[in-house]
Design an enzyme around this catalytic site. Structure first.
Site, short mmCIF file in Angstrom:
data_model
loop_
_atom_site.label_atom_id
_atom_site.label_comp_id
_atom_site.label_asym_id
_atom_site.label_seq_id
_atom_site.Cartn_x
_atom_site.Cartn_y
_atom_site.Cartn_z
N ALA A 86 116.38 18.64 77.77
CA ALA A 86 115.06 18.80 77.16
C ALA A 86 114.75 17.48 76.45
CB ALA A 86 115.08 19.95 76.17
N ALA A 133 113.52 16.13 67.24
CA ALA A 133 114.45 16.78 68.17
C ALA A 133 113.84 18.08 68.68
CB ALA A 133 115.77 17.06 67.47
N ASN A 134 114.58 18.84 69.45
CA ASN A 134 114.13 20.17 69.88
C ASN A 134 115.32 21.11 69.87
OD1 ASN A 134 115.44 20.17 72.58
ND2 ASN A 134 114.08 18.41 72.89
N ARG A 135 115.06 22.36 70.25
CA ARG A 135 116.09 23.39 70.08
C ARG A 135 117.10 23.50 71.23
NH1 ARG A 135 114.71 27.15 66.14
NH2 ARG A 135 112.52 27.23 65.55
#
Ligand code: CTP
Length: 415
Positions: free
Chosen positions: A281, A215-217
């Protein structure tokens, strides 16, 4: 007492007819301006017998228009522009004579000419003697005007100022007229009414096994704020959201997805649209194979490597392929270095009309936990025409400005 700016930015053309109730217009102008409207007054010759253009102009803080064939006025604004550069035309007091002219399409003075050239909604506040109001001719005229889409406020029943006669015919009070104006303005079509906009937001989660993912932030705050701002401008907003912990925006249809491939399938299903905005994102990579069962430590050792495979680029797919491409495609570029250079390359490579580039480097001074997820943003807007740097502002404000830009770009365009 602070008065809510319910009419903020609204341009009201007030046509004042010749009746004793014209004096109430002074109060009406004051109350409209208090609520944020600008008022351009037009007076019939008869109206000037009841109130002076000087007092009307002083309260409206603008020029009062009276004559159709005034060369200065015509050169200055002109009756067609007067009719067109307005959000709403209010006729108060509307005399029996003015209503008759409106109903038959007579245009022999400035007020009646403007009314015939009107492109915006018209609200009429009649004021006349009860006999005149009840007369079959007036009744026919008001029925004809109602059929033409003209709105009415009043008249009220009560005692007539000039004759003391009782009955229906008193002009509605200024605050009643204000309420009717607020209602008409609230119902007016919004700049993005009838436009469909697909927007992606948030991160994607790419499963490794049933309990782990890549995942990402991304928090989804910016994309969700844009979706909400577009909905406030009347758009049919289709938000495709990755897993986020924030609430669904008001007035938006939300499709929830986990992975990049699900996001892509949802976006394609929701097209065609007038515009598509790619604020998500999206994870560039996913695990080449998703383990069916939780991966176990094998005697204390983990896997030596995690083979990855590239995810589809959703924006590039839509931006560069003909048939489903909306007229307006907006991408984002989160960069930690060489912002303009990288974002310009993305504009071309992904076939976007605009790229919203933002600096997510830890030293940008923006952001909550590290590089993403804060409430503020400093963006640079890139298009074929070059780069435009916006000052740092809250994500809601970025969203408002971007939504206004979308409305501007889509105005007059067909899908
Ligand atoms: N995007 C997308 N699908 C992907 C990757 C990105 O739709 N698989 C979109 C994003 O939503 C954004 C834009 O492309 O609008 C740029 O995303 P970004 O992550 O900045 O670019 P990348 O293509 O991933 O490039 P890089 O990782 O090299 O910065």
């Amino acid at each position: 007492m602070t008065i809510t700016q319910t009419l903020s930015g609204k341009r009201i053309l007030l046509i004042i007819g010749g009746g004793i109730a014209a004096y109430k217009c002074l109060d009406l102008i004051r109350r409209l301006r208090e609520r944020g409207a600008t008022v351009r007054p037009v007076m019939t010759r008869a109206a000037a017998e009841f109130v002076t253009p000087l007092s009307v102009g002083a309260l409206a803080a603008t020029k009062v228009f009276t004559e159709l064939f005034d060369r200065d006025d015509e050169q200055d604004v002109g009756h067609i522009r007067l009719a067109r550069e307005t959000d709403l035309i209010v006729v108060a007091p509307a005399t029996a004579d003015l209503m008759a002219k409106m109903a038959t399409g007579l245009a022999n003075d400035l007020a009646s000419t403007i009314l015939l050239a009107a492109g915006s909604p018209v609200l009429v506040a009649p004021a006349m003697n009860p006999h005149m109001w009840r007369h079959p001719a007036t009744r026919r005229n008001r029925e004809a005007l109602a059929r033409d889409g003209i709105r009415f406020v009043g008249p009220n029943a009560g005692e007539m100022a000039e004759s003391g006669e009782a009955g229906e015919g008193r002009m509605a009070e200024p605050l009643e007229i204000v309420a009717a104006i607020e209602q008409v303005c609230a119902a007016a079509p919004k700049p993005l009414s009838g436009k469909r906009i697909v927007i992606t937001s948030g991160p994607t989660h790419e499963p490794i096994d049933p309990v782990r993912y890549i995942a990402n932030r991304s928090s989804g705050k910016q994309g969700h704020a844009i979706a909400a701002a577009l909905a406030r401008l009347g758009a049919d907003v289709q938000l495709v959201s990755g897993p986020v912990s924030i609430a669904d925006p008001d007035g938006v249809t939300v499709t929830r997805v986990e992975t990049a491939r699900q996001m892509q399938a949802s976006v394609e299903r929701l097209l065609p649209a007038d515009a598509a905005i790619f604020a998500a994102a999206v994870a560039d990579w996913r695990a080449a194979t998703e383990a069916a069962d939780k991966m176990k430590k094998d005697g204390g050792k983990g896997p030596e490597s995690l083979p990855l495979t590239e995810n589809p680029d959703i924006l590039a797919g839509i931006g560069t392929h003909g048939s489903l491409r909306p007229g307006l495609v907006i991408g984002f570029a989160a960069e930690t270095e060489k912002l303009i250079e990288h974002a310009t390359a993305k504009l071309k490579r992904k076939g976007a009309d605009l790229i919203v580039a933002n600096d997510v480097s830890p030293d940008s001074g923006i952001g909550g936990s590290g590089v993403m997820g804060g409430d503020r943003n400093r963006i640079t807007l890139l298009s074929q025409d070059g780069a435009e740097a916006w000052p740092e502002m809250g994500k809601d404000e970025v969203a408002e400005r971007l939504a206004a830009l979308v409305a501007e770009r889509l105005s007059g365009s067909e899908r």
